[in-house]
Every structure is written in structure tokens, then in C-alpha cells.
Write an enzyme that holds these catalytic residues in place. Structure first.
Site, PDB file in Angstrom:
ATOM      1  N   ASN A  72      -9.999  -0.642  -0.539  1.00  0.00           N
ATOM      2  CA  ASN A  72      -8.539  -0.528  -0.538  1.00  0.00           C
ATOM      3  C   ASN A  72      -8.001  -1.094  -1.854  1.00  0.00           C
ATOM      4  OD1 ASN A  72      -5.802  -0.699  -0.156  1.00  0.00           O
ATOM      5  ND2 ASN A  72      -5.909  -1.735   1.837  1.00  0.00           N
ATOM      6  N   CYS A 117       0.813  -1.227   0.000  1.00  0.00           N
ATOM      7  CA  CYS A 117       0.000   0.000   0.000  1.00  0.00           C
ATOM      8  C   CYS A 117       0.839   1.267   0.000  1.00  0.00           C
ATOM      9  CB  CYS A 117      -0.954  -0.013   1.184  1.00  0.00           C
ATOM     10  SG  CYS A 117      -2.122  -1.366   1.065  1.00  0.00           S
ATOM     11  N   HIS A 137      -3.645   6.969   2.199  1.00  0.00           N
ATOM     12  CA  HIS A 137      -3.965   5.640   1.677  1.00  0.00           C
ATOM     13  C   HIS A 137      -5.310   5.213   2.268  1.00  0.00           C
ATOM     14  CE1 HIS A 137      -3.916   1.544   0.546  1.00  0.00           C
ATOM     15  NE2 HIS A 137      -3.758   1.106   1.782  1.00  0.00           N
TER      16      HIS A 137
HETATM   17  N1  ACO Z   1     -17.983  -9.213   8.942  1.00  0.00           N
HETATM   18  C1  ACO Z   1     -18.435  -9.432  10.199  1.00  0.00           C
HETATM   19  N2  ACO Z   1     -17.610  -9.727  11.229  1.00  0.00           N
HETATM   20  C2  ACO Z   1     -16.280  -9.762  10.964  1.00  0.00           C
HETATM   21  C3  ACO Z   1     -15.760  -9.548   9.679  1.00  0.00           C
HETATM   22  C4  ACO Z   1     -16.673  -9.265   8.643  1.00  0.00           C
HETATM   23  N3  ACO Z   1     -16.279  -9.009   7.388  1.00  0.00           N
HETATM   24  N4  ACO Z   1     -14.427  -9.656   9.722  1.00  0.00           N
HETATM   25  C5  ACO Z   1     -14.100  -9.941  10.992  1.00  0.00           C
HETATM   26  N5  ACO Z   1     -15.217 -10.016  11.740  1.00  0.00           N
HETATM   27  C6  ACO Z   1     -15.332 -10.302  13.181  1.00  0.00           C
HETATM   28  C7  ACO Z   1     -14.120 -10.992  13.723  1.00  0.00           C
HETATM   29  O1  ACO Z   1     -14.207 -12.381  13.522  1.00  0.00           O
HETATM   30  C8  ACO Z   1     -14.185 -10.615  15.176  1.00  0.00           C
HETATM   31  O2  ACO Z   1     -15.097 -11.436  15.837  1.00  0.00           O
HETATM   32  P1  ACO Z   1     -14.784 -11.957  17.333  1.00  0.00           P
HETATM   33  O3  ACO Z   1     -14.726 -10.709  18.159  1.00  0.00           O
HETATM   34  O4  ACO Z   1     -15.951 -12.822  17.601  1.00  0.00           O
HETATM   35  O5  ACO Z   1     -13.474 -12.656  17.252  1.00  0.00           O
HETATM   36  C9  ACO Z   1     -14.759  -9.196  15.163  1.00  0.00           C
HETATM   37  O6  ACO Z   1     -15.386  -9.050  13.872  1.00  0.00           O
HETATM   38  C10 ACO Z   1     -13.723  -8.114  15.317  1.00  0.00           C
HETATM   39  O7  ACO Z   1     -12.621  -8.424  14.470  1.00  0.00           O
HETATM   40  P2  ACO Z   1     -11.333  -7.522  14.419  1.00  0.00           P
HETATM   41  O8  ACO Z   1     -10.350  -8.098  13.451  1.00  0.00           O
HETATM   42  O9  ACO Z   1     -10.863  -7.196  15.779  1.00  0.00           O
HETATM   43  O10 ACO Z   1     -11.971  -6.184  13.799  1.00  0.00           O
HETATM   44  P3  ACO Z   1     -11.295  -4.821  13.597  1.00  0.00           P
HETATM   45  O11 ACO Z   1     -12.071  -3.770  14.263  1.00  0.00           O
HETATM   46  O12 ACO Z   1      -9.799  -4.865  13.853  1.00  0.00           O
HETATM   47  O13 ACO Z   1     -11.482  -4.587  12.025  1.00  0.00           O
HETATM   48  C11 ACO Z   1     -10.127  -4.709  10.053  1.00  0.00           C
HETATM   49  C12 ACO Z   1     -10.891  -5.491  11.117  1.00  0.00           C
HETATM   50  C13 ACO Z   1     -11.122  -3.823   9.322  1.00  0.00           C
HETATM   51  C14 ACO Z   1      -9.457  -5.668   9.084  1.00  0.00           C
HETATM   52  C15 ACO Z   1      -9.069  -3.823  10.756  1.00  0.00           C
HETATM   53  O14 ACO Z   1      -8.338  -4.617  11.646  1.00  0.00           O
HETATM   54  C16 ACO Z   1      -8.113  -3.142   9.829  1.00  0.00           C
HETATM   55  O15 ACO Z   1      -8.482  -2.210   9.108  1.00  0.00           O
HETATM   56  N6  ACO Z   1      -6.813  -3.529   9.862  1.00  0.00           N
HETATM   57  C17 ACO Z   1      -5.785  -2.804   9.139  1.00  0.00           C
HETATM   58  C18 ACO Z   1      -5.850  -3.015   7.659  1.00  0.00           C
HETATM   59  C19 ACO Z   1      -4.700  -2.282   7.009  1.00  0.00           C
HETATM   60  O16 ACO Z   1      -4.465  -1.098   7.244  1.00  0.00           O
HETATM   61  N7  ACO Z   1      -3.896  -2.973   6.180  1.00  0.00           N
HETATM   62  C20 ACO Z   1      -2.713  -2.346   5.619  1.00  0.00           C
HETATM   63  C21 ACO Z   1      -2.902  -1.986   4.222  1.00  0.00           C
HETATM   64  S1  ACO Z   1      -3.291  -3.371   3.179  1.00  0.00           S
HETATM   65  C22 ACO Z   1      -1.889  -3.753   2.218  1.00  0.00           C
HETATM   66  O17 ACO Z   1      -0.806  -3.319   2.417  1.00  0.00           O
HETATM   67  C23 ACO Z   1      -2.096  -4.739   1.077  1.00  0.00           C
END
Ligand code: ACO
Length: 337
Positions: free
Chosen positions: A292, A123, A262
Site C-alpha cells: 500500500n 489513500c 486503491h
Molecule cells: N503477522 C501475523 N499475525 C498478525 C499480523 C502479522 N503481520 N498482524 C496481525 N496479526 C494477528 C493479530 O494479532 C490477530 O491475532 P489474534 O487473533 O490472536 O488477536 C490476527 O492476526 C488477526 O488480526 P486482524 O487484525 O483481525 O486481521 P485482519 O484479517 O483484519 O487483517 C489487516 C489485518 C490486513 C490490517 C486488515 O484488517 C486490513 O486490511 N485492514 C484495512 C486496511 C485499510 O484498508 N486501510 C485503509 C487504507 S490505508 C491509509 O489510508 C493510509
């Protein structure tokens, strides 16, 4: 672990002189994803800010999008492809391991005098590409550099994994860099911390795990992300980089016309804007419409907001991605649309 750079005072700058883009027609909405995995519109909007994303047709690839974006840049600037000196394609989804997607774009647009290469920084790819391309201009060795960010994330997304398939989309964005006596890339801070590599990677297909039936069975050809640790790291590091670039350049919030972040997660973007003291209307946000798109998010924003920019406007670009890689750049805009 980190590196910083700034253009020498008095030296010519590398300015963005045109932009271009490509987004596929096909939309994948949150409602569509509800049909594929156990997710829902509210969760996706609240946790990420994404409403829909674009998906490339199966018979197309990253070079097709990059070519469209490059051709739009040439049209916008009114120059021929033979006037391009260097082509940099930032991507983690090249058409093939080799040749570089930049070579395919060079051929497709007919850039008979250009050389080029791909740049892999996930990214952060476009930001790294901007700094790299700017060096060629600032050194005086080359006059015209095309920097393209293009990714077909749908090609490496597991559409049975709800933790990743809701996040990504396909797109390309491109800019032309040329010399300017005053405006252009003023400063950039870039960081890398490879200890984060295990949290966000694609394990299969490289020399560590060449493609086999096993790597496919174990889904190693798809994005692997542990969202929580990546989020924690991203939310602080991206904001830190923005503050670092403001401090280094004595920038107050009033000096920043736009933040171009980003687009990985709306919450990460808001954290950076808050730390910088910027109001929401100064932040380019299109994650709701495209998700993204990895290396494409920043140039796609520049294309979409180009008409709001005027010569002399100060803009801060920032990214965080797989690697980990992150950073921020300070650019002064060079033209009125
Ligand atoms: N729909 C419903 N529930 C979901 C989903 C979904 N799509 N995905 C995960 N959940 C659930 C999980 O299983 C979890 O359930 P649990 O509490 O029962 O275990 C709950 O939702 C919370 O999950 P988290 O992973 O803690 O959710 P979070 O608030 O962290 O959001 C996300 C997840 C959006 C992926 C976030 O962590 C994020 O944005 N991470 C950073 C992404 C990023 O910046 N990447 C870098 C760039 S990408 C690149 O370089 C290619």
C-alpha cells in the site's frame, strides 16, 4: 458527509494525457519482515496479498519521488516544465509541514509558470486530486494540470508493529490532465466520514500534539491503525462507491475495461470487483509487488497498465483511506500508447 459531482454535458472534459512513476530500488520482502517482527509470509499473503514492497533511501523524501514521476510525465507527453499550469501533490508524507511538496516539485522540475498545493486525503488523495485538477481544466481557466500521488510511508511506519509494518511501501505516480472534447473524467463520487478518524491516523506532529519527547516516546509519529474496523468499513464502502458510480452512469460490466482500485488489501479489491460483476483480468492489481503506497497506488497502476489502454476505454477508479475518505471515479481513456 458526502458529495457528488459530474461534469456538465457538452462541457470539455479533463483527460489523462500522460503518466509517470517512481519506485525505489530497495525491496522489503515478507521474508525480510519475518526478521523484524513476529509475522510470516503465509499470513501476509493470505490476509493482504502483499509479497514485497519498496523502501526509499534514508536520504531521500517524497518530493524526490514526485519529481521523478513528474519528469517522466513531461518526457512522455513531450512538453516542457514551463508549460505546466498547476501542480497538485496528494500525500500524507510531505517532506515538511510547509512549504507544500508541490512547491518543491515546482522548483525541481523548473515549472516556472505553475502554482500548486498539496492535498491530504490519505489513500483517497489521488482520486480527490483528480477531481480537483479536473475542475481547473473543465472551467477553462487552466490548460495543464499535473496530479501526483506520492508517499514515503516508511517514514511514518513503526517497524516493530507487525499490524502495520507489513502493509505499506513507498512510491509515486503522476498523470497530466488536459482538455479533450470527448474523453476524460466523466463522473466522480466522493465521501468523507470523520468519525472514523480515530481508527486510522498519525496523532503526533500536528497542532493537537506538537512533537515533543513524549510524543516520540509514545510513538505518536507513526501510523496508528485498528485494522479490523477499518477493514469492515473499507470492504463495504469501496464496493458501494463502485456500484454508485456504475448506477449513476448506466454502466454494465462490459462497459468497464478496467477497475483501478486503491491497493490496501487484496480482499477489499476482490469484494469491489465482485460487486461490480467484473472478472479478475479486468482489475489492475500490483499490491503483491508494492504493498500500500497510499496516494501513489492508483497512478502507479495507470502507469503500469497504460499500454493495455486505448482511447475510449471506460475505467473505474476507486479508493478508501484514512479520514475516513472514499469514493469512485469514471474516466474514459484518451489515448493509445
Ligand atoms: N503477522 C501475523 N499475525 C498478525 C499480523 C502479522 N503481520 N498482524 C496481525 N496479526 C494477528 C493479530 O494479532 C490477530 O491475532 P489474534 O487473533 O490472536 O488477536 C490476527 O492476526 C488477526 O488480526 P486482524 O487484525 O483481525 O486481521 P485482519 O484479517 O483484519 O487483517 C489487516 C489485518 C490486513 C490490517 C486488515 O484488517 C486490513 O486490511 N485492514 C484495512 C486496511 C485499510 O484498508 N486501510 C485503509 C487504507 S490505508 C491509509 O489510508 C493510509
Amino acid at each position: 458527509m458526502s458529495a457528488t459531482s459530474s461534469s456538465a454535458s457538452g462541457a470539455p472534459r479533463a483527460a489523462v494525457t500522460a503518466t509517470g512513476h517512481f519506485v525505489p530500488e530497495r525491496r522489503l520482502t515478507n521474508a525480510d519482515l519475518e526478521e523484524l517482527v513476529d509475522t510470516n509470509d503465509e499470513w501476509i499473503r493470505k490476509r493482504t496479498g502483499i509479497v514485497e514492497r519498496r523502501i526509499l533511501d534514508d536520504d531521500q523524501a517524497t518530493s524526490d519521488m514526485a519529481t521523478e514521476a513528474a519528469e517522466e510525465v513531461l518526457d512522455a507527453r513531450g512538453i516542457g516544465a514551463d508549460e505546466i499550469d498547476v501542480i497538485i501533490v496528494a500525500t500524507v508524507t510531505p517532506d515538511m509541514q510547509f512549504p507544500a511538496t508541490a512547491c518543491l516539485v515546482q522548483d525541481r522540475i523548473g515549472a516556472s509558470n505553475a502554482w500548486g498545493f498539496d492535498l491530504s486525503a490519505a489513500c483517497s488523495g489521488f482520486l480527490y486530486g483528480l477531481t480537483t485538477g479536473a475542475q481547473f481544466i473543465e472551467s477553462g481557466r487552466f490548460d495543464t494540470v499535473l496530479v501526483i500521488g506520492a508517499d514515503t510511508m516508511s517514514a511514518i511506519t513503526d517497524f516493530t508493529d507487525r499490524t502495520t509494518c507489513v502493509l505499506f511501501g513507498d512510491a509515486a505516480g503522476a498523470v497530466l490532465l488536459e482538455r479533450d472534447d470527448e474523453m476524460g473524467l466523466v463522473d466522480a463520487v466522493h465521501h468523507t466520514d470523520g468519525s472514523g478518524s480515530r481508527f486510522l491516523c498519525m496523532e503526533g506532529g500536528g497542532s493537537r500534539n506538537p512533537p515533543t519527547h513524549r510524543t516520540v516516546d509514545e510513538k505518536m509519529h507513526y501510523i496508528h491503525q485498528e485494522g479490523r474496523p477499518v477493514f469492515k468499513f473499507a470492504v463495504t464502502r469501496m464496493a458501494d462507491a463502485c456500484v454508485e458510480i456504475m448506477d449513476r452512469n448506466d454502466l454494465e460490466p462490459d462497459d468497464v475495461r478496467y477497475l483501478v482500485p486503491h491497493q490496501a488489501n487484496l480482499r477489499i479489491i476482490e469484494a469491489a470487483a465482485n460487486r461490480m460483476g467484473l472478472d479478475a483480468e479486468k482489475v489492475m492489481i500490483n499490491i503483491d509487488r508494492f504493498g500500500n503506497t497510499t496516494a501513489a497506488t492508483i497512478p502507479l497502476c495507470l502507469y503500469e497498465w497504460e499500454n493495455d489502454l486505448q482511447r475510449g476505454d471506460g475505467i473505474v477508479l476507486t479508493a478508501f483511506g484514512g479520514g475516513f475518505t472514499w469514493g469512485a471515479s469514471y474516466l474514459t481513456w484518451a489515448y493509445d500508447s
